[in-house]
Design a protein around this motif. Structure first.
Motif, mmCIF file in Angstrom:
data_model
loop_
_atom_site.group_PDB
_atom_site.id
_atom_site.type_symbol
_atom_site.label_atom_id
_atom_site.label_comp_id
_atom_site.label_asym_id
_atom_site.label_seq_id
_atom_site.Cartn_x
_atom_site.Cartn_y
_atom_site.Cartn_z
ATOM 1 N N GLU A 99 41.235 38.918 44.189
ATOM 2 C CA GLU A 99 40.140 38.845 44.023
ATOM 3 C C GLU A 99 39.280 40.018 43.325
ATOM 4 O O GLU A 99 39.228 41.393 43.426
ATOM 5 N N GLY A 116 36.694 37.370 39.076
ATOM 6 C CA GLY A 116 36.721 35.842 39.106
ATOM 7 C C GLY A 116 38.553 36.332 40.049
ATOM 8 O O GLY A 116 38.911 37.304 39.816
ATOM 9 N N THR A 117 38.817 35.678 40.272
ATOM 10 C CA THR A 117 40.149 35.240 40.653
ATOM 11 C C THR A 117 41.296 35.611 39.712
ATOM 12 O O THR A 117 41.129 35.160 38.358
#
Length: 250
Positions: free
Chosen positions: A14, A18-19
């Motif tokens: 993360e 974002g991821t």
């Protein structure tokens, strides 16, 4: 002979954006007594691989396996992986105020073995390992990594390696921040521990200078979360001459 097998490993982390997928399908097999060097540019995922093997909770495995003698260590906690024989020498060892080196080492050995080592034999073993690493006897009374120089931190990591005797050792940029003399002492410690215990070694580095002292059997070029090329020691020599530009461009 023990085997550590990494199969189709995908890992995300993360970030503020974002991821993000860091590892994108890594396959690698390391056996007892083998030395593997992973080389690559910054941000290629080398340290992510090291911390994923050790079990850092920041890194999420979305696909693949890491098998130690056929058993998936991804199902193990960090301490269970250590007891199974996995060791990580960190690039940036953390400080532990209030915990002396002597207490830390004996507690770690007890946790790994399941029982405390005999005091007389343990003191002799620690003293011998420290002398080999050119560490002053007073070092054991200091708090873990508190106020240590870069060289002292790395010597302490290799002291742990010698004493804990893992099946597989992952060294994450152990050469970073070391001058020539410290690099030679640390490398000699790694070689000594490997010769004595026969562990499989995964050495992560940017540069070839440590490979002048720790000779790899296999070299893997890591780019963009994957192994881009594999070979023997001659591959490291080519990387020294040519760099990583052609892999990055590709």
């Amino acid at each position: 002979m023990a085997t550590l097998e990494i199969k189709n490993l995908h890992v995300t982390v993360e970030t503020d954006q974002g991821t993000k997928e860091i590892l994108k399908g890594v396959d690698l097999v390391i056996r007892s007594n083998e030395s593997h060097a992973i080389m690559g540019p910054n941000g290629s995922g080398k340290s992510t691989l090291a911390y994923t093997i050790a079990g850092h909770p920041k890194y999420l495995v979305t696909e693949g396996e890491i098998l130690l003698d056929g058993e998936n260590i991804l199902e193990m906690s960090v301490d269970e992986r250590a007891r199974a024989g996995v060791f990580l020498a960190m690039q940036y060892p953390v400080e532990i105020p209030g915990v002396s080196v002597s207490n830390f080492l004996r507690t770690a050995k007890t946790a790994i073995e399941g029982e405390a080592p005999s005091l007389r034999g343990w003191i002799k073993e620690v003293k011998g390992a420290m002398e080999n690493l050119r560490m002053d006897a007073s070092f054991t009374e200091r708090n873990v990594n508190e106020g240590f120089s870069g060289g002292e931190k790395k010597r302490h990591e290799i002291l742990q390696l010698e004493l804990l005797k893992p099946k597989f050792a992952v060294l994450d940029e152990t050469d970073s921040g070391l001058d020539v003399d410290a690099l030679k002492v640390v490398s000699e410690g790694v070689n000594r521990a490997k010769d004595a215990n026969g562990f499989g070694l995964l050495l992560i580095t940017h540069y070839t200078r440590i490979l002048n002292y720790i000779k790899p059997d296999f070299v893997h070029v890591f780019v963009n979360g994957k192994i881009a090329e594999e070979g023997g020691p001659e591959l490291a020599e080519r990387l020294e001459a040519e760099g990583y530009d052609r892999y990055v461009r590709a």
